[in-house]
Design a protein around this motif. Structure first.
Motif, PDB file in Angstrom:
ATOM      1  N   PRO A 206       0.836  -1.209   0.000  1.00 41.67           N
ATOM      2  CA  PRO A 206       0.000   0.000   0.000  1.00 41.67           C
ATOM      3  C   PRO A 206       0.870   1.259   0.000  1.00 41.67           C
ATOM      4  N   LEU A 207       0.344   2.313  -0.623  1.00 43.29           N
ATOM      5  CA  LEU A 207       1.052   3.597  -0.569  1.00 43.29           C
ATOM      6  C   LEU A 207       0.885   4.197   0.819  1.00 43.29           C
ATOM      7  N   ILE A 208      -0.336   4.064   1.314  1.00 39.77           N
ATOM      8  CA  ILE A 208      -0.613   4.517   2.681  1.00 39.77           C
ATOM      9  C   ILE A 208      -1.372   3.414   3.397  1.00 39.77           C
ATOM     10  N   GLU A 209      -0.973   3.202   4.619  1.00 38.48           N
ATOM     11  CA  GLU A 209      -1.743   2.275   5.443  1.00 38.48           C
ATOM     12  C   GLU A 209      -1.890   2.870   6.835  1.00 38.48           C
ATOM     13  N   VAL A 210      -3.086   2.760   7.348  1.00 36.11           N
ATOM     14  CA  VAL A 210      -3.384   3.310   8.660  1.00 36.11           C
ATOM     15  C   VAL A 210      -3.921   2.179   9.518  1.00 36.11           C
ATOM     16  N   LYS A 211      -3.360   2.033  10.727  1.00 42.39           N
ATOM     17  CA  LYS A 211      -3.811   0.953  11.599  1.00 42.39           C
ATOM     18  C   LYS A 211      -4.292   1.511  12.931  1.00 42.39           C
ATOM     19  N   ASN A 212      -5.473   1.100  13.307  1.00 42.52           N
ATOM     20  CA  ASN A 212      -6.051   1.436  14.617  1.00 42.52           C
ATOM     21  C   ASN A 212      -5.903   2.912  14.979  1.00 42.52           C
ATOM     22  N   LEU A 213      -6.191   3.741  14.017  1.00 42.17           N
ATOM     23  CA  LEU A 213      -5.987   5.174  14.239  1.00 42.17           C
ATOM     24  C   LEU A 213      -7.091   5.778  15.111  1.00 42.17           C
TER      25      LEU A 213
ATOM     26  N   ILE B 139      -9.875   3.380  13.060  1.00 40.48           N
ATOM     27  CA  ILE B 139      -9.693   3.571  11.617  1.00 40.48           C
ATOM     28  C   ILE B 139      -8.584   2.656  11.106  1.00 40.48           C
ATOM     29  N   ASN B 140      -8.970   1.803  10.151  1.00 45.90           N
ATOM     30  CA  ASN B 140      -8.005   0.954   9.446  1.00 45.90           C
ATOM     31  C   ASN B 140      -8.261   1.150   7.959  1.00 45.90           C
ATOM     32  N   LEU B 141      -7.226   1.533   7.241  1.00 41.91           N
ATOM     33  CA  LEU B 141      -7.426   1.860   5.837  1.00 41.91           C
ATOM     34  C   LEU B 141      -6.140   1.632   5.061  1.00 41.91           C
ATOM     35  N   ARG B 142      -6.297   1.122   3.834  1.00 40.56           N
ATOM     36  CA  ARG B 142      -5.139   0.937   2.942  1.00 40.56           C
ATOM     37  C   ARG B 142      -5.440   1.619   1.634  1.00 40.56           C
ATOM     38  N   ILE B 143      -4.476   2.391   1.166  1.00 36.86           N
ATOM     39  CA  ILE B 143      -4.612   3.006  -0.154  1.00 36.86           C
ATOM     40  C   ILE B 143      -3.546   2.373  -1.040  1.00 36.86           C
ATOM     41  N   MET B 144      -3.993   1.653  -2.072  1.00 34.85           N
ATOM     42  CA  MET B 144      -3.050   0.974  -2.962  1.00 34.85           C
ATOM     43  C   MET B 144      -2.656   1.901  -4.124  1.00 34.85           C
TER      44      MET B 144
ATOM     45  N   GLY C  71      -2.256   4.814  17.253  1.00 36.86           N
ATOM     46  CA  GLY C  71      -2.224   4.045  16.018  1.00 36.86           C
ATOM     47  C   GLY C  71      -0.932   4.203  15.250  1.00 36.86           C
ATOM     48  N   GLN C  72      -0.934   3.645  14.046  1.00 37.63           N
ATOM     49  CA  GLN C  72       0.250   3.679  13.183  1.00 37.63           C
ATOM     50  C   GLN C  72      -0.133   4.177  11.785  1.00 37.63           C
ATOM     51  N   VAL C  73       0.800   4.883  11.166  1.00 36.67           N
ATOM     52  CA  VAL C  73       0.634   5.300   9.780  1.00 36.67           C
ATOM     53  C   VAL C  73       1.876   4.846   9.019  1.00 36.67           C
ATOM     54  N   TYR C  74       1.664   4.198   7.876  1.00 39.67           N
ATOM     55  CA  TYR C  74       2.766   3.746   7.019  1.00 39.67           C
ATOM     56  C   TYR C  74       2.656   4.456   5.684  1.00 39.67           C
ATOM     57  N   PHE C  75       3.803   4.866   5.155  1.00 40.67           N
ATOM     58  CA  PHE C  75       3.828   5.447   3.822  1.00 40.67           C
ATOM     59  C   PHE C  75       4.803   4.647   2.977  1.00 40.67           C
ATOM     60  N   ASP C  76       4.306   4.089   1.884  1.00 42.04           N
ATOM     61  CA  ASP C  76       5.153   3.324   0.979  1.00 42.04           C
ATOM     62  C   ASP C  76       5.953   2.243   1.721  1.00 42.04           C
ATOM     63  N   GLY C  77       5.290   1.586   2.641  1.00 40.26           N
ATOM     64  CA  GLY C  77       5.905   0.470   3.352  1.00 40.26           C
ATOM     65  C   GLY C  77       6.706   0.842   4.594  1.00 40.26           C
ATOM     66  N   GLU C  78       6.896   2.141   4.810  1.00 39.47           N
ATOM     67  CA  GLU C  78       7.687   2.557   5.979  1.00 39.47           C
ATOM     68  C   GLU C  78       6.804   3.194   7.031  1.00 39.47           C
ATOM     69  N   VAL C  79       7.087   2.878   8.282  1.00 34.38           N
ATOM     70  CA  VAL C  79       6.275   3.483   9.339  1.00 34.38           C
ATOM     71  C   VAL C  79       6.663   4.965   9.449  1.00 34.38           C
ATOM     72  N   ILE C  80       5.657   5.847   9.397  1.00 33.69           N
ATOM     73  CA  ILE C  80       5.953   7.285   9.543  1.00 33.69           C
ATOM     74  C   ILE C  80       5.380   7.836  10.836  1.00 33.69           C
ATOM     75  N   PHE C  81       4.485   7.052  11.440  1.00 32.77           N
ATOM     76  CA  PHE C  81       3.996   7.440  12.765  1.00 32.77           C
ATOM     77  C   PHE C  81       3.623   6.191  13.540  1.00 32.77           C
ATOM     78  N   ASN C  82       4.028   6.186  14.814  1.00 32.79           N
ATOM     79  CA  ASN C  82       3.632   5.096  15.692  1.00 32.79           C
ATOM     80  C   ASN C  82       3.459   5.686  17.088  1.00 32.79           C
ATOM     81  N   SER C  83       2.237   5.606  17.586  1.00 32.94           N
ATOM     82  CA  SER C  83       1.982   6.241  18.893  1.00 32.94           C
ATOM     83  C   SER C  83       2.726   5.528  20.016  1.00 32.94           C
ATOM     84  N   GLU C  84       3.187   4.303  19.723  1.00 38.76           N
ATOM     85  CA  GLU C  84       3.845   3.539  20.788  1.00 38.76           C
ATOM     86  C   GLU C  84       5.364   3.688  20.811  1.00 38.76           C
ATOM     87  N   ALA C  85       5.926   4.200  19.727  1.00 38.31           N
ATOM     88  CA  ALA C  85       7.385   4.370  19.680  1.00 38.31           C
ATOM     89  C   ALA C  85       7.704   5.540  18.758  1.00 38.31           C
TER      90      ALA C  85
END
Ligand SMILES: Nc1ncnc2c1ncn2[C@@H]1O[C@H](COP(=O)(O)OP(=O)(O)OP(=O)(O)O)[C@@H](O)[C@H]1O
Ligand SMILES: [Mg+2]
Length: 255
Positions: free
Chosen positions: A4-11, A28-33, A64-78
């Protein structure tokens, strides 16, 4: 497998207000391919703009977590060590208000953005400006000021400014809701072109249902801070969910 270009987990996003805490987004869980066109619809206050802003980190999610192009760009836990400018450069955003500099010509509006964000040499910039103005059909307005343009033309300049960055995907937040119906069409036409001719990945918050039906691969319906329903564009013709059905008949009756 394509990622996915963007993926959002448990936001989750909450805002502190005078009355206490307001939950703007949850679960919120969402994937944009890549190559997808996703239409986001839902009533006022359901969290559509907040979702876009959390995905490009214009605002900081609460959980939650946000991924952009396979890389984590935000993680509330770390904490994540990323270059925010690099992320933003790849996620273009077009707003309802065009946000152009009124004292600068069309050319200089785009020039400034390119210089600030990409620091390209002047020849490269000029080439890109000509290119993107052609894409939005405004080559003849290079030296005009925004005040000399119609609302539809101003919005197309705003789109050109975003395209000049060559982002990997573009968010549109109600790009036509400040426009008269006759100007709405020309902006939607340009957006459609981005998909058909340039295969751009788009996430579009809009209540232009015919546009969503024709151009979107997927419809995301938000209600009270959550994604209540996700489906194909047929969802808009035969809404399989009562609340979505109600929402659609409400917006169609106000047009
Ligand atoms: N900066 C903020 N501070 C406090 N509350 C906010 C803030 N931004 C948004 N909200 C609240 O979060 C909720 C979701 O807002 P959001 O702007 O995402 O809705 P929306 O679906 O885009 O609505 P609209 O269709 O009117 O643009 C609303 O209740 C709003 O009042
Ligand atoms: Mg909004």
């Amino acid at each position: 497998m394509t990622k996915p270009l963007i993926e959002v987990k448990n936001l989750k996003k909450t805002f502190r207000t005078r009355g206490g805490e307001l939950v703007a987004l949850q679960n919120i869980n969402l994937r944009i391919m890549p190559g997808e066109v996703v239409a986001v619809i839902g009533s006022s206050g359901s969290g559509k703009s907040t979702l876009l802003r959390c995905m490009n980190l214009l605002i900081t999610p609460t959980e939650g977590q946000v991924y952009f192009d396979g890389e984590v760009i935000f993680n509330s836990e770390a904490p994540v060590d990323i270059n925010l400018d690099a992320v933003r450069k790849n996620i273009g955003m077009v707003f309802q208000a065009f946000n152009l500099f009124m004292h600068l010509t069309v050319k200089n509006n785009i020039h400034l953005a390119l210089k600030r964000v990409l620091n390209l040499p002047d020849e490269g910039i000029q080439h890109r400006i000509n290119d993107v103005l052609e894409t939005v059909n405004l080559s003849d307005k290079l030296n005009s000021y925004p005040g000399e343009l119609s609302g539809g033309q101003q919005q197309r300049v705003a789109i050109a400014r975003v395209l000049a960055m060559r982002p990997k995907l573009i968010f549109f937040d109600e790009p036509t809701s400040a426009l008269d119906p006759e100007l709405t069409g020309e902006v939607l036409e340009v957006m459609k072109r981005l998909v058909t001719e340039y295969q751009y990945t788009l996430v579009v918050v809009s209540h232009e249902i015919p546009f969503a039906r024709e151009v979107a691969n997927r419809v995301v319906f938000m209600d009270e801070a959550e994604i209540l329903y996700e489906g194909g564009p047929d969802t808009l013709v035969n809404p399989p969910n009562e609340r979505l059905k109600k929402f659609l008949s409400k917006i169609l009756s106000t047009r």
